[in-house]
Design an enzyme around this catalytic site. Structure first.
Site, PDB file in Angstrom:
ATOM      1  N   ASP A 183     -39.009  75.390 -48.329  1.00  0.00           N
ATOM      2  CA  ASP A 183     -39.112  74.077 -48.974  1.00  0.00           C
ATOM      3  C   ASP A 183     -37.853  73.695 -49.769  1.00  0.00           C
ATOM      4  O   ASP A 183     -37.926  72.905 -50.704  1.00  0.00           O
ATOM      5  CB  ASP A 183     -40.347  74.023 -49.883  1.00  0.00           C
ATOM      6  CG  ASP A 183     -40.162  74.775 -51.192  1.00  0.00           C
ATOM      7  OD1 ASP A 183     -39.362  75.735 -51.216  1.00  0.00           O
ATOM      8  OD2 ASP A 183     -40.789  74.393 -52.185  1.00  0.00           O
ATOM      9  N   GLU A 184     -36.712  74.276 -49.417  1.00  0.00           N
ATOM     10  CA  GLU A 184     -35.476  73.982 -50.141  1.00  0.00           C
ATOM     11  C   GLU A 184     -34.323  73.753 -49.188  1.00  0.00           C
ATOM     12  O   GLU A 184     -34.219  74.437 -48.171  1.00  0.00           O
ATOM     13  CB  GLU A 184     -35.080  75.187 -50.998  1.00  0.00           C
ATOM     14  CG  GLU A 184     -35.635  75.158 -52.396  1.00  0.00           C
ATOM     15  CD  GLU A 184     -35.195  76.394 -53.161  1.00  0.00           C
ATOM     16  OE1 GLU A 184     -36.081  77.138 -53.602  1.00  0.00           O
ATOM     17  OE2 GLU A 184     -33.984  76.620 -53.296  1.00  0.00           O
ATOM     18  N   ASP A 197     -35.694  70.503 -53.650  1.00  0.00           N
ATOM     19  CA  ASP A 197     -36.739  71.532 -53.685  1.00  0.00           C
ATOM     20  C   ASP A 197     -38.086  70.831 -53.824  1.00  0.00           C
ATOM     21  O   ASP A 197     -38.306  70.079 -54.766  1.00  0.00           O
ATOM     22  CB  ASP A 197     -36.481  72.462 -54.891  1.00  0.00           C
ATOM     23  CG  ASP A 197     -37.576  73.508 -55.053  1.00  0.00           C
ATOM     24  OD1 ASP A 197     -38.389  73.684 -54.122  1.00  0.00           O
ATOM     25  OD2 ASP A 197     -37.624  74.140 -56.125  1.00  0.00           O
TER      26      ASP A 197
HETATM   27  P1  TTP Z   1     -41.090  77.771 -54.707  1.00  0.00           P
HETATM   28  O1  TTP Z   1     -40.208  76.629 -54.381  1.00  0.00           O
HETATM   29  O2  TTP Z   1     -40.535  78.922 -55.460  1.00  0.00           O
HETATM   30  O3  TTP Z   1     -42.346  77.270 -55.546  1.00  0.00           O
HETATM   31  P2  TTP Z   1     -43.218  75.977 -55.395  1.00  0.00           P
HETATM   32  O4  TTP Z   1     -42.670  75.027 -54.394  1.00  0.00           O
HETATM   33  O5  TTP Z   1     -44.638  76.400 -55.165  1.00  0.00           O
HETATM   34  O6  TTP Z   1     -43.152  75.382 -56.850  1.00  0.00           O
HETATM   35  P3  TTP Z   1     -41.966  74.609 -57.594  1.00  0.00           P
HETATM   36  O7  TTP Z   1     -42.524  73.256 -57.916  1.00  0.00           O
HETATM   37  O8  TTP Z   1     -41.728  75.412 -58.827  1.00  0.00           O
HETATM   38  O9  TTP Z   1     -40.799  74.563 -56.671  1.00  0.00           O
HETATM   39  O10 TTP Z   1     -41.715  78.359 -53.373  1.00  0.00           O
HETATM   40  C1  TTP Z   1     -42.009  77.560 -52.242  1.00  0.00           C
HETATM   41  C2  TTP Z   1     -43.275  78.076 -51.571  1.00  0.00           C
HETATM   42  O11 TTP Z   1     -43.131  79.440 -51.203  1.00  0.00           O
HETATM   43  C3  TTP Z   1     -44.491  78.022 -52.469  1.00  0.00           C
HETATM   44  O12 TTP Z   1     -45.139  76.764 -52.427  1.00  0.00           O
HETATM   45  C4  TTP Z   1     -45.339  79.147 -51.958  1.00  0.00           C
HETATM   46  C5  TTP Z   1     -44.359  80.136 -51.400  1.00  0.00           C
HETATM   47  N1  TTP Z   1     -44.205  81.281 -52.335  1.00  0.00           N
HETATM   48  C6  TTP Z   1     -44.989  82.410 -52.165  1.00  0.00           C
HETATM   49  O13 TTP Z   1     -45.793  82.472 -51.231  1.00  0.00           O
HETATM   50  N2  TTP Z   1     -44.845  83.448 -53.049  1.00  0.00           N
HETATM   51  C7  TTP Z   1     -43.974  83.422 -54.109  1.00  0.00           C
HETATM   52  O14 TTP Z   1     -43.890  84.380 -54.886  1.00  0.00           O
HETATM   53  C8  TTP Z   1     -43.160  82.239 -54.290  1.00  0.00           C
HETATM   54  C9  TTP Z   1     -42.205  82.155 -55.433  1.00  0.00           C
HETATM   55  C10 TTP Z   1     -43.317  81.212 -53.386  1.00  0.00           C
HETATM   56 CA    CA Z   2     -40.466  74.406 -54.390  1.00  0.00          CA
END
Ligand code: TTP
Ligand code: CA
Length: 363
Positions: A104-105, A4
């Site tokens: 992104d996962e 992730d």
């Molecule tokens: P996530 O992997 O949930 O979050 P992240 O990568 O920003 O942070 P983390 O380090 O905790 O993994 O989400 C991936 C992308 O999806 C994030 O960068 C932006 C988008 N996103 C939104 O647009 N709205 C949301 O509510 C969430 C959770 C994510």
């Molecule tokens: Ca992420």
């Protein structure tokens, strides 16, 4: 393993403009109604220290960052998609089986290439992280576990730039202290409902009576929680485009409710299905049948096997049992018949995995 990327959109913005790196960076979806209307898409970890996170109103984020030199940027989906595609290609190269989930996962089944060794898997994860860092200047967090469920929770355990390995023998002690909302399927409402009956951690949930649990949450969800908190999960890392089921359907020479005539035909369908399953190196846990009657009504039955099977005899026997029941339960003549298998496991590897896990948990 589950990979992730950290604060994905915001990290890409930092990469585009490194001078903002030490400031709070907030990536926003502006609705356009007024200057600050809209929601935060994500924020870097500097901004998160001020309580800014995905989903909150932009105006609220601004008030949290009052008097701080913060950077607010609009989302640039095209760029993020582009980066996602490139980095996923890198990750794919490290997996026996690869499944992207979200932008992104991704899950990487690496069991085969690391010979089911968790040490080697950790080593591989370090290589993945280095590769992503040197090729794309991005950090990610990786969780390694015996299945997808544990890997996912492990990846969330240490962020950013984390690497968390949970071996089979550690699953229980790893899960027990965590908050229930770390389990998939536990949203805000379920969490609140659980709190009212005294369940806060996965450990509390584990101690809770399964019957009561299914009473409160229904049988499906109750059982899901029960399995999840035991760290049980048998879902495959599903390659894109890979079949979730394999089936064949055929029209009988004449409409009939004679079981032998039906089974003569379904036996051949079973052989075709079995050959397909064999070629893909799969075994199956669910068997289904379908019967289309003279009046075009459709009836189906299915059965979940105790263990994954790959023999055509098992398939035929199960299909026989299902059709036996179906024919006896209705007066209608059957016109078309179908056979389906699903809920796949990958052949051979499963056995090897289980024995290796035992080895691992003893060490
Ligand atoms: P996530 O992997 O949930 O979050 P992240 O990568 O920003 O942070 P983390 O380090 O905790 O993994 O989400 C991936 C992308 O999806 C994030 O960068 C932006 C988008 N996103 C939104 O647009 N709205 C949301 O509510 C969430 C959770 C994510
Ligand atoms: Ca992420």
């Amino acid at each position: 393993m589950l990979v992730d990327f950290d604060y994905f959109f915001a990290q890409i913005e930092e990469k585009r403009n490194p001078s903002i790196k030490d400031k709070p960076v907030v990536v926003c979806v502006y609705s356009g109604r007024s200057q600050d209307s809209g929601a935060v898409s994500t924020a870097n970890y500097v901004a998160r220290r001020y309580g800014v996170k995905s989903g909150i109103p932009i105006a609220l984020a601004k008030s949290k960052l009052e008097n701080v030199e913060a950077v607010f940027l609009p989302v640039d989906h095209r760029l993020y998609e582009e980066v996602s595609e490139k980095t996923m290609t890198v990750l794919r190269g490290y997996a026996d089986y690869f499944e992207q989930v979200g932008i992104d996962e991704a899950y990487l089944d690496v069991s085969r290439r690391v010979n089911c060794s968790f040490e080697q898997a950790a080593e591989l994860a370090r290589r993945v992280k280095n590769d992503i860092r040197s090729q794309h200047e991005l950090t990610c967090s990786i969780g390694i576990g015996p299945n997808k469920l544990v890997a996912k929770i492990a990846a969330d355990a240490q962020k950013p730039d984390g690497l968390t390995v949970v071996k089979p023998a550690q699953v229980e002690s790893f899960l027990v202290p965590l908050s229930v909302d770390r389990l998939i399927g536990v949203g805000v409402k379920t969490k609140e409902k659980m709190e009212t009956i005294g369940i806060r951690t996965i450990g509390d949930l584990a101690k809770y009576d399964l019957w009561r649990l299914t009473e409160v949450f229904g049988r499906k969800l109750g059982t899901h929680f029960h399995n999840a908190l035991m760290g049980i999960d048998d879902k495959l890392v599903q390659e894109r485009g890979e079949a979730e089921s394999i089936s064949r359907i055929a029209t009988l020479k004449e409409d009939t409710r004679d079981l032998k005539t039906i089974l003569d035909r379904t036996d051949r369908l079973c052989e075709e299905v079995h050959e397909d399953v064999r070629q893909r190196g799969l075994s199956f846990k669910s068997v289904g049948i379908i019967a289309i009657s003279t009046d075009m009504s459709i009836r189906s039955r299915s059965k979940t096997l105790d263990n994954p099977a790959n023999k055509s005899e098992v398939l035929k026997r199960t299909v026989e049992g299902l059709f036996g029941k179906l024919v006896s339960e209705s007066e209608l003549k059957v016109r078309r018949v179908g056979v389906k298998v699903s809920n796949f496991a990958r052949e051979q590897k499963t056995q090897k995995q289980i024995t290796s896990f035992l080895g691992d948990s003893e060490s």
